[in-house]
Design an enzyme around this catalytic site. Structure first.
Site, PDB file in Angstrom:
ATOM      1  N   LYS A  84     171.152  -1.126  10.628  1.00 23.22           N
ATOM      2  CA  LYS A  84     171.366   0.323  10.627  1.00 23.22           C
ATOM      3  C   LYS A  84     170.126   1.142  10.226  1.00 23.22           C
ATOM      4  O   LYS A  84     169.954   2.265  10.656  1.00 23.22           O
ATOM      5  CB  LYS A  84     172.550   0.673   9.724  1.00 23.22           C
ATOM      6  CG  LYS A  84     173.867   0.227  10.366  1.00 23.22           C
ATOM      7  CD  LYS A  84     175.058   0.963   9.816  1.00 23.22           C
ATOM      8  CE  LYS A  84     176.273   0.773  10.701  1.00 23.22           C
ATOM      9  NZ  LYS A  84     176.768  -0.617  10.707  1.00 23.22           N
ATOM     10  N   GLU A 106     178.371  10.778   8.435  1.00 21.33           N
ATOM     11  CA  GLU A 106     179.644  10.262   7.946  1.00 21.33           C
ATOM     12  C   GLU A 106     179.522   8.753   7.851  1.00 21.33           C
ATOM     13  O   GLU A 106     178.625   8.172   8.448  1.00 21.33           O
ATOM     14  CB  GLU A 106     180.804  10.658   8.829  1.00 21.33           C
ATOM     15  CG  GLU A 106     180.701  10.611  10.328  1.00 21.33           C
ATOM     16  CD  GLU A 106     179.730   9.721  11.024  1.00 21.33           C
ATOM     17  OE1 GLU A 106     179.882   8.494  10.908  1.00 21.33           O
ATOM     18  OE2 GLU A 106     178.860  10.233  11.726  1.00 21.33           O
ATOM     19  N   SER A 373     173.516  -9.297  13.156  1.00 13.93           N
ATOM     20  CA  SER A 373     173.368  -7.880  12.796  1.00 13.93           C
ATOM     21  C   SER A 373     173.362  -7.586  11.298  1.00 13.93           C
ATOM     22  O   SER A 373     172.818  -6.579  10.873  1.00 13.93           O
ATOM     23  CB  SER A 373     174.458  -7.051  13.475  1.00 13.93           C
ATOM     24  OG  SER A 373     175.748  -7.495  13.091  1.00 13.93           O
TER      25      SER A 373
HETATM   26  C1  LIG Z   1     177.835  -1.050  11.631  1.00 14.25           C
HETATM   27  C2  LIG Z   1     177.707  -2.482  11.961  1.00 14.25           C
HETATM   28  C3  LIG Z   1     178.026  -2.997  13.244  1.00 14.25           C
HETATM   29  C4  LIG Z   1     178.650  -2.170  14.346  1.00 14.25           C
HETATM   30  O1  LIG Z   1     177.951  -1.056  14.816  1.00 14.25           O
HETATM   31  P1  LIG Z   1     177.226  -0.983  16.214  1.00 14.25           P
HETATM   32  O2  LIG Z   1     176.728   0.403  16.303  1.00 14.25           O
HETATM   33  O3  LIG Z   1     178.215  -1.302  17.287  1.00 14.25           O
HETATM   34  O4  LIG Z   1     176.126  -1.979  16.187  1.00 14.25           O
HETATM   35  C5  LIG Z   1     177.805  -4.344  13.484  1.00 14.25           C
HETATM   36  N1  LIG Z   1     177.316  -5.170  12.526  1.00 14.25           N
HETATM   37  C6  LIG Z   1     176.996  -4.717  11.293  1.00 14.25           C
HETATM   38  C7  LIG Z   1     176.451  -5.677  10.279  1.00 14.25           C
HETATM   39  C8  LIG Z   1     177.178  -3.369  10.965  1.00 14.25           C
HETATM   40  O5  LIG Z   1     176.862  -2.936   9.730  1.00 14.25           O
END
Ligand SMILES: *Cc1c(COP(=O)(O)O)cnc(C)c1O
Length: 391
Positions: A84, A106, A373
């Site tokens: 993020k 938000e 992610s």
């Molecule tokens: C917020 C989040 C997501 C989902 O958000 P996308 O905008 O679809 O990428 C996926 N994995 C993690 C670790 C997150 O914090």
């Protein structure tokens, strides 16, 4: 393709007051983003503050278990513990160059709120975060972290007191003060130009990935698998590969306990095109077009819409949508812990689970990249509750 459209998806379905702010943002992004100065400052922050480039890790033990080569693109190692920050740093820097004084946004689980206040502090901008009152209760420790970093928390009581209500409230606030304030949207959702801006900032993931896999394997991967709801980490990884037709792309949603369960967030199975927060996209809705909230245990997968670009790519078949069910997700967490010593975020574990449970999609000589992610520290309680409950 028309500007701000991905096939039929996207657009700018907002009140007139907001159109001005969106056009100003579009013009600023097109003017500032390509400049050498902006690129240098952005990449310096990503490197020295964020810790980029994140490694591309060959997960040997995990690969042995599944029977083909699996690499992890380690966004869990980015400062803050997920992808993020890439987007938050990019937009905060852009807002500063536009002369804005304040960021609003938000957050549901608090991950995007944290990234925003981090980026706001670095760029000298005040940060205010709208949060549904239910989410404030559920995420007490992240609320304290955001406050410690200096963010002002604005509780949202309207609607169900959850993320979608906080987004509506933030859009209303922005309409009233866009001259001084930037709305730092957290995923590839919302009205044009947000989906385009967020994907551009997240594309650093795919650009690095392409270079790294060529160095390690001497060729492109056969498949890239990413989880998502709005689509930002997936598009960040996919974008530099969209024209590489031999690279298969998979987008994995939260299936919940089952597709019929209340907590399912599998919008590409259960949703249909509709307008949400200023954009036409695939959304979870009832027969009257009212938003159907989902409650998967992975907070980051609970946004009820799929951003316009990922909606379009799934519709055209370039990206294959899939989902993982809760039991598969927790099994994936356990296997990643035992084989590689890594606790994935519950969101991320959906991508891992899909790879584990779809052997028909992969061949023994395949090279597969999972866009890893985020890390699972934030989910420890949920994970322990699941294992203890079912043990
Ligand atoms: C917020 C989040 C997501 C989902 O958000 P996308 O905008 O679809 O990428 C996926 N994995 C993690 C670790 C997150 O914090």
């Amino acid at each position: 393709m028309q500007k701000g459209r991905f096939g039929r998806y996207g657009g700018m379905y907002v009140s007139e007051i907001l159109v001005q702010a969106l056009l100003e943002l579009e013009a600023a992004f097109e003017r500032i983003y390509p400049t050498e100065e902006f690129q240098r400052e952005f990449h310096e922050l990503l490197r020295d503050y964020g810790g980029r480039p994140t490694p591309l890790y060959y997960a040997r033990n995990f690969s042995r278990r599944v029977g083909f080569k699996v690499y992890l693109k380690r966004e869990d190692l980015l400062c803050g513990g997920s992808h993020k920050l890439n987007n938050a740093l990019g937009q905060a820097l852009l807002a500063k160059k536009m002369g804005k004084k304040r960021l609003i946004t938000e957050t549901a689980a608090g991950q995007h709120g944290l990234a925003t206040v981090m980026a706001g502090n670095i760029c000298g901008l005040k940060t205010e975060i709208f949060m549904g009152i239910k989410d404030i209760e559920r995420q007490a420790s992240n609320v304290e972290r955001m406050k410690l970093l200096g963010a002002k928390i604005k509780p949202v009581k309207s609607g169900a007191g959850v993320l979608k209500d906080a987004v509506s409230e933030t859009l209303r606030e922005w309409a009233a003060c866009s001259r001084t304030t930037h709305y730092l949207v957290g995923s590839t959702v919302g009205p044009h130009p947000f989906p385009t801006i967020v994907a551009a900032f997240q594309s650093v993931i795919g650009q690095e990935l392409k270079k790294q896999i060529l160095e390690k394997e001497g060729r492109l991967p056969d498949a890239i698998v990413a989880c998502g709801s709005g689509g930002s980490n997936a598009l960040g990884a996919f974008r530099p590969f969209l024209e590489e037709r031999d690279v298969r792309l998979y987008f994995i949603e939260g299936g919940g306990e089952s597709l019929g369960a209340e907590n399912s967030a599998a919008a590409f199975k259960l949703g249909s095109p509709g307008v949400l927060h200023g954009s036409l996209m695939v959304v979870m809705q009832d027969e009257w077009g009212q938003i159907r909230p989902s409650r998967t245990r992975a907070a980051g997968l609970n946004y009820p819409g799929r951003g316009p670009e990922i909606s379009y790519l799934c519709e055209t078949g370039r990206v294959k949508p899939g989902h993982a069910l809760d039991d598969e997700v927790f099994e994936a967490v356990r296997l990643m812990c035992r084989t590689e010593g890594l606790i994935p975020a519950l969101e991320t574990a959906h991508a891992v689970a899909y790879v584990l449970n779809h052997p028909e999609e992969f061949k023994p000589d395949d090279v597969v990249v999972i866009n890893y992610s985020g890390r699972g520290d934030k989910d420890i309680e949920t994970i322990l509750r699941y294992f203890h409950g079912s043990a």
